[in-house]
Design a protein around this motif. Structure first.
Motif, PDB file in Angstrom:
ATOM      1  N   THR A 117       0.830  -1.205   0.000  1.00  0.00           N
ATOM      2  CA  THR A 117       0.000   0.000   0.000  1.00  0.00           C
ATOM      3  C   THR A 117       0.859   1.248   0.000  1.00  0.00           C
ATOM      4  O   THR A 117       0.534   2.250  -0.646  1.00  0.00           O
ATOM      5  CB  THR A 117      -0.934  -0.005   1.218  1.00  0.00           C
ATOM      6  N   GLY A 118       1.974   1.216   0.738  1.00  0.00           N
ATOM      7  CA  GLY A 118       2.857   2.376   0.784  1.00  0.00           C
ATOM      8  C   GLY A 118       3.458   2.700  -0.563  1.00  0.00           C
ATOM      9  O   GLY A 118       3.609   3.875  -0.922  1.00  0.00           O
ATOM     10  N   VAL A 119       3.818   1.682  -1.329  1.00  0.00           N
ATOM     11  CA  VAL A 119       4.373   1.907  -2.664  1.00  0.00           C
ATOM     12  C   VAL A 119       3.346   2.561  -3.570  1.00  0.00           C
ATOM     13  O   VAL A 119       3.641   3.498  -4.324  1.00  0.00           O
ATOM     14  CB  VAL A 119       4.865   0.568  -3.269  1.00  0.00           C
ATOM     15  N   ILE A 120       2.087   2.087  -3.496  1.00  0.00           N
ATOM     16  CA  ILE A 120       1.031   2.679  -4.319  1.00  0.00           C
ATOM     17  C   ILE A 120       0.763   4.117  -3.900  1.00  0.00           C
ATOM     18  O   ILE A 120       0.591   5.009  -4.735  1.00  0.00           O
ATOM     19  CB  ILE A 120      -0.249   1.832  -4.207  1.00  0.00           C
ATOM     20  N   LEU A 121       0.720   4.362  -2.579  1.00  0.00           N
ATOM     21  CA  LEU A 121       0.473   5.718  -2.081  1.00  0.00           C
ATOM     22  C   LEU A 121       1.574   6.673  -2.524  1.00  0.00           C
ATOM     23  O   LEU A 121       1.316   7.835  -2.848  1.00  0.00           O
ATOM     24  CB  LEU A 121       0.371   5.690  -0.561  1.00  0.00           C
ATOM     25  N   ASP A 122       2.798   6.181  -2.560  1.00  0.00           N
ATOM     26  CA  ASP A 122       3.921   7.022  -2.975  1.00  0.00           C
ATOM     27  C   ASP A 122       3.811   7.421  -4.443  1.00  0.00           C
ATOM     28  O   ASP A 122       4.299   8.477  -4.849  1.00  0.00           O
ATOM     29  CB  ASP A 122       5.235   6.272  -2.729  1.00  0.00           C
ATOM     30  N   LYS A 123       3.156   6.581  -5.261  1.00  0.00           N
ATOM     31  CA  LYS A 123       3.062   6.848  -6.694  1.00  0.00           C
ATOM     32  C   LYS A 123       1.818   7.638  -7.083  1.00  0.00           C
ATOM     33  O   LYS A 123       1.556   7.810  -8.273  1.00  0.00           O
ATOM     34  CB  LYS A 123       3.079   5.518  -7.463  1.00  0.00           C
ATOM     35  N   LEU A 124       1.058   8.104  -6.112  1.00  0.00           N
ATOM     36  CA  LEU A 124      -0.150   8.865  -6.430  1.00  0.00           C
ATOM     37  C   LEU A 124       0.186  10.098  -7.269  1.00  0.00           C
ATOM     38  O   LEU A 124       1.157  10.795  -6.983  1.00  0.00           O
ATOM     39  CB  LEU A 124      -0.847   9.311  -5.145  1.00  0.00           C
ATOM     40  N   PRO A 125      -0.624  10.400  -8.278  1.00  0.00           N
ATOM     41  CA  PRO A 125      -0.411  11.635  -9.039  1.00  0.00           C
ATOM     42  C   PRO A 125      -0.573  12.855  -8.128  1.00  0.00           C
ATOM     43  O   PRO A 125      -1.323  12.801  -7.147  1.00  0.00           O
ATOM     44  CB  PRO A 125      -1.517  11.582 -10.107  1.00  0.00           C
ATOM     45  N   PRO A 126       0.086  13.956  -8.421  1.00  0.00           N
ATOM     46  CA  PRO A 126       0.027  15.127  -7.541  1.00  0.00           C
ATOM     47  C   PRO A 126      -1.342  15.795  -7.572  1.00  0.00           C
ATOM     48  O   PRO A 126      -2.085  15.667  -8.549  1.00  0.00           O
ATOM     49  CB  PRO A 126       1.112  16.047  -8.116  1.00  0.00           C
ATOM     50  N   PRO A 127      -1.696  16.531  -6.523  1.00  0.00           N
ATOM     51  CA  PRO A 127      -2.977  17.238  -6.491  1.00  0.00           C
ATOM     52  C   PRO A 127      -2.874  18.574  -7.224  1.00  0.00           C
ATOM     53  O   PRO A 127      -1.777  19.047  -7.550  1.00  0.00           O
ATOM     54  CB  PRO A 127      -3.211  17.460  -4.994  1.00  0.00           C
ATOM     55  N   LEU A 128      -4.033  19.168  -7.470  1.00  0.00           N
ATOM     56  CA  LEU A 128      -4.048  20.502  -8.042  1.00  0.00           C
ATOM     57  C   LEU A 128      -3.405  21.491  -7.094  1.00  0.00           C
ATOM     58  O   LEU A 128      -2.691  22.404  -7.511  1.00  0.00           O
ATOM     59  CB  LEU A 128      -5.489  20.924  -8.353  1.00  0.00           C
ATOM     60  N   GLN A 129      -3.623  21.297  -5.783  1.00  0.00           N
ATOM     61  CA  GLN A 129      -3.015  22.129  -4.755  1.00  0.00           C
ATOM     62  C   GLN A 129      -2.821  21.287  -3.500  1.00  0.00           C
ATOM     63  O   GLN A 129      -3.722  20.539  -3.110  1.00  0.00           O
ATOM     64  CB  GLN A 129      -3.895  23.346  -4.445  1.00  0.00           C
ATOM     65  N   ALA A 130      -1.658  21.392  -2.872  1.00  0.00           N
ATOM     66  CA  ALA A 130      -1.382  20.621  -1.660  1.00  0.00           C
ATOM     67  C   ALA A 130      -2.320  21.045  -0.535  1.00  0.00           C
ATOM     68  O   ALA A 130      -2.697  22.213  -0.414  1.00  0.00           O
ATOM     69  CB  ALA A 130       0.078  20.808  -1.237  1.00  0.00           C
ATOM     70  N   LEU A 131      -2.695  20.085   0.322  1.00  0.00           N
ATOM     71  CA  LEU A 131      -3.626  20.340   1.413  1.00  0.00           C
ATOM     72  C   LEU A 131      -2.867  20.642   2.693  1.00  0.00           C
ATOM     73  O   LEU A 131      -1.930  19.917   3.056  1.00  0.00           O
ATOM     74  CB  LEU A 131      -4.521  19.115   1.624  1.00  0.00           C
ATOM     75  N   ASP A 132      -3.266  21.701   3.391  1.00  0.00           N
ATOM     76  CA  ASP A 132      -2.706  22.030   4.704  1.00  0.00           C
ATOM     77  C   ASP A 132      -3.497  21.266   5.759  1.00  0.00           C
ATOM     78  O   ASP A 132      -4.688  21.531   5.969  1.00  0.00           O
ATOM     79  CB  ASP A 132      -2.779  23.532   4.964  1.00  0.00           C
ATOM     80  N   VAL A 133      -2.852  20.313   6.436  1.00  0.00           N
ATOM     81  CA  VAL A 133      -3.542  19.463   7.405  1.00  0.00           C
ATOM     82  C   VAL A 133      -2.806  19.494   8.740  1.00  0.00           C
ATOM     83  O   VAL A 133      -1.604  19.769   8.804  1.00  0.00           O
ATOM     84  CB  VAL A 133      -3.650  18.012   6.903  1.00  0.00           C
TER      85      VAL A 133
END
Length: 276
Positions: A13-29
């Protein structure tokens, strides 16, 4: 002989999460805490254990997963778990500047604030959910194998800081396997003298690694819940839809993946349920 320290092993799961396409804008969390809400102690058939069954460092795991999601492009994580220490250090810096430069000293920039709070925790640890084994003995030589299956459950939700509304909520489960294999042999070395030998080993999947993969899948699913509810977007919509289809296929899969008892798979995929 001691083994050298290593980085935490990557999960599927970590490998897949690392390969996620970037967002339109990063989220401040912001992550204030991610506690162990199970109240469970380590299972033991022989005596009472006082050590906790799951990690007490959930907030650190969640923060690390968020920082690395999509190669660090998805979230801007603000420090809130150790906010007191951060404010104290800022006060020390400001006092030192004032002592050296006087009233004209430059003030520190304001702390970054978050628009979304991520809350939740480890909400379940079910030990001995499945147990079993097999063995045989012939002419003094035999062996047996036993296995045990535990399940850890993680919940994660995104909350709007401005309105307090729960934007998305997910719950994931991860199976933990423990396997015991041993063999015995005995023979009469002489009259009234019995020689017996035993050998065996036990393999336990790391609980902390299971919690980490549960958190990774929760973050992965939470991203897609936000995309589905039009809370945030992928920069490349087509690439994001490809990942979304893969997640939907996983939801339609069998509820629990059972590996061969003799060969535990610590990286067996976790299972996710969502609430929009």
């Amino acid at each position: 002989m001691t083994l050298p320290a290593t980085l935490v092993a990557d999960t599927k799961t970590g490998v897949i999460l690392d390969k996620l396409p970037p967002p339109l804008q990063a989220l401040d969390v912001a992550v204030y805490s991610f506690p162990d809400l199970t109240g469970q102690n380590k299972p033991n058939d022989n005596f009472a254990e006082f050590s906790r069954a799951t990690t007490q460092g959930g907030a650190s795991i969640l923060t690390d997963v968020l920082v690395k999601a999509g190669r660090g492009r998805w979230f801007n994580v603000t420090e809130r778990n150790e906010l007191t220490a951060l404010l104290q250090e800022r006060q020390i810096i400001q006092n030192t500047r004032t002592a050296v430069e006087g009233d004209k000293s430059q003030a520190l920039p304001p702390l970054r604030f978050a628009g979304v709070m991520l809350q939740g925790g480890i909400i379940g640890y079910d030990s001995n959910e499945t147990t079993g084994g097999i063995g045989a003995n012939y002419l003094g030589i035999g062996g047996n194998a036993q296995y045990r299956q535990d399940i850890v459950t993680v919940a994660l939700r995104a909350v709007s800081v401005q309105t307090g509304r729960v934007l998305a909520s997910v719950t994931t489960t991860k199976t933990i396997y423990s396997v015991l294999v041993n063999g015995t042999a005995f023979k009469f070395a002489a009259v009234d003298h019995l020689l017996q030998a035993e050998a065996g080993f036990t393999k336990n999947s790391p609980t902390t690694l299971a919690v980490r993969e549960g958190v990774q899948l929760a973050v992965y699913s939470l991203i897609f819940e936000g995309v589905r509810n039009k809370l945030w977007k992928f920069k490349n919509i087509e690439a994001g839809e490809a990942f979304l289809r893969a997640l939907e296929e996983q939801r339609r899969a069998v509820d629990f993946v059972v590996t061969e008892p003799g060969v535990p798979d610590s990286a067996a995929p976790a299972i996710v349920t969502t609430k929009g």
